[in-house]
Design an enzyme around this catalytic site. Structure first.
Site, PDB file in Angstrom:
ATOM      1  N   GLU A   1     -42.729 -38.412 -27.841  1.00 60.37           N
ATOM      2  CA  GLU A   1     -42.398 -39.505 -28.767  1.00 60.37           C
ATOM      3  C   GLU A   1     -42.989 -40.792 -28.211  1.00 60.37           C
ATOM      4  O   GLU A   1     -42.622 -41.239 -27.125  1.00 60.37           O
ATOM      5  CB  GLU A   1     -40.865 -39.635 -28.895  1.00 60.37           C
ATOM      6  CG  GLU A   1     -40.447 -40.795 -29.787  1.00 60.37           C
ATOM      7  CD  GLU A   1     -38.933 -40.991 -29.827  1.00 60.37           C
ATOM      8  OE1 GLU A   1     -38.173 -40.009 -29.676  1.00 60.37           O
ATOM      9  OE2 GLU A   1     -38.507 -42.152 -29.992  1.00 60.37           O
TER      10      GLU A   1
ATOM     11  N   ARG B   1     -43.028 -49.732 -29.612  1.00 56.56           N
ATOM     12  CA  ARG B   1     -42.500 -50.914 -28.924  1.00 56.56           C
ATOM     13  C   ARG B   1     -43.600 -51.683 -28.226  1.00 56.56           C
ATOM     14  O   ARG B   1     -43.326 -52.676 -27.558  1.00 56.56           O
ATOM     15  CB  ARG B   1     -41.459 -50.501 -27.879  1.00 56.56           C
ATOM     16  CG  ARG B   1     -40.243 -49.851 -28.477  1.00 56.56           C
ATOM     17  CD  ARG B   1     -39.202 -49.548 -27.400  1.00 56.56           C
ATOM     18  NE  ARG B   1     -38.303 -48.535 -27.867  1.00 56.56           N
ATOM     19  CZ  ARG B   1     -37.459 -47.855 -27.098  1.00 56.56           C
ATOM     20  NH1 ARG B   1     -37.404 -48.106 -25.813  1.00 56.56           N
ATOM     21  NH2 ARG B   1     -36.675 -46.939 -27.618  1.00 56.56           N
TER      22      ARG B   1
ATOM     23  N   LYS C   1     -31.084 -37.747 -34.488  1.00 60.01           N
ATOM     24  CA  LYS C   1     -31.097 -38.314 -33.142  1.00 60.01           C
ATOM     25  C   LYS C   1     -29.712 -38.915 -32.900  1.00 60.01           C
ATOM     26  O   LYS C   1     -29.227 -39.690 -33.734  1.00 60.01           O
ATOM     27  CB  LYS C   1     -32.173 -39.399 -33.084  1.00 60.01           C
ATOM     28  CG  LYS C   1     -32.153 -40.276 -31.847  1.00 60.01           C
ATOM     29  CD  LYS C   1     -33.389 -41.169 -31.839  1.00 60.01           C
ATOM     30  CE  LYS C   1     -33.264 -42.304 -30.825  1.00 60.01           C
ATOM     31  NZ  LYS C   1     -34.464 -42.436 -29.999  1.00 60.01           N
TER      32      LYS C   1
HETATM   33  C1  3PG Z   1     -34.909 -44.083 -27.104  1.00 59.13           C
HETATM   34  O1  3PG Z   1     -35.612 -44.886 -27.680  1.00 59.13           O
HETATM   35  O2  3PG Z   1     -34.665 -42.960 -27.542  1.00 59.13           O
HETATM   36  C2  3PG Z   1     -34.296 -44.482 -25.839  1.00 59.13           C
HETATM   37  O3  3PG Z   1     -34.558 -45.790 -25.511  1.00 59.13           O
HETATM   38  C3  3PG Z   1     -34.664 -43.619 -24.682  1.00 59.13           C
HETATM   39  O4  3PG Z   1     -33.652 -43.847 -23.829  1.00 59.13           O
HETATM   40  P1  3PG Z   1     -33.816 -43.902 -22.246  1.00 59.13           P
HETATM   41  O5  3PG Z   1     -34.927 -44.862 -21.946  1.00 59.13           O
HETATM   42  O6  3PG Z   1     -32.463 -44.395 -21.772  1.00 59.13           O
HETATM   43  O7  3PG Z   1     -34.114 -42.502 -21.786  1.00 59.13           O
END
Ligand code: 3PG
Length: 217
Positions: free
Chosen positions: A45, A49, A132
């Site tokens: 994924e 960002r 999700k």
């Molecule tokens: C996401 O966008 O799914 C999360 O920010 C991923 O979370 P993590 O960086 O805490 O693993």
């Protein structure tokens, strides 16, 4: 579940962990994606960002044998941009009526985010059985997801947010978890150092995690 959403479920079920990546440059993205695929994590994924995210989706999609989705998709325009860039699935931390409208008309499947039982119910009503769960740890983590299983048997989750190697096995042991997402397999310091062998080792450990048996409702 529609065929398109069942296809997404089955894709996610091929991997215990989906790396969630925020990458600044294509030059970094390609070796990073190769390192993750080499470690056994082919479903990635790429979050929207960073300004380079769409270019990265295009580049990885064509190159390294990964199945690349777009994450952090917040608007209909971003959904369309992600599809044009070749994203094979689209992920959002939540869901809005506008996003669901675009997703409903798209051939590219959508993994919408939910954090409460009402959000899950609204998405089930719209045909989304694979969701999700975000942000997983602050929302109640494993205990919360476990509590949703009996009243909401039609929902399957990819929890993300605050999950690391130590927490991952407890999530994967839940029958309503298809796979988990997280950034721990690509820590910023290792990415900055270009330490691809270390990332491959993290990916290999994540790929060896085993989810609960067959989870499609
Ligand atoms: C996401 O966008 O799914 C999360 O920010 C991923 O979370 P993590 O960086 O805490 O693993």
């Amino acid at each position: 579940m529609s065929d398109r959403q069942a296809g997404l479920h089955d894709l996610l079920a091929t991997t215990p962990v989906v790396p969630v990546l925020a990458i600044d440059a294509v030059g970094t993205a390609l070796p990073l994606a190769r390192a993750l695929v080499a470690g056994g994590l082919p479903v990635l994924e790429i979050t929207l960002r960073t300004p380079a995210a769409l270019e990265i989706i295009r580049a990885i999609g064509g190159e390294v044998g990964a199945v690349v989705g777009a994450g952090t998709v917040l608007t209909p325009e971003q959904y369309r941009d992600a599809v044009r860039a070749g994203a094979r699935f689209v992920v959002s931390p939540g869901a809005t009526p506008a996003l669901l409208d675009v997703a409903g008309a798209s051939s590219v499947p959508f993994l919408p985010g939910a954090g409460t039982s009402s959000e899950v119910m609204r998405l089930l009503e719209r045909g989304y059985g694979c969701l999700k769960f975000f942000p997983a740890e602050p929302s109640g983590g494993v205990a919360y997801l476990q509590a949703l299983a009996a009243p909401l048997p039609g929902a399957r989750f990819c929890p993300t947010g605050g999950i690391d190697a130590a927490r991952a096995p407890a999530y994967l042991a839940l029958p309503n978890v298809v796979c988990i997402g997280g950034s721990w397999v690509a820590p910023r310091d290792l990415v900055a150092a270009g330490d691809w062998p270390a990332i491959t080792r993290l990916a290999r450990a994540a790929a060896a995690l085993r989810p609960a048996p067959e989870t499609r409702p």
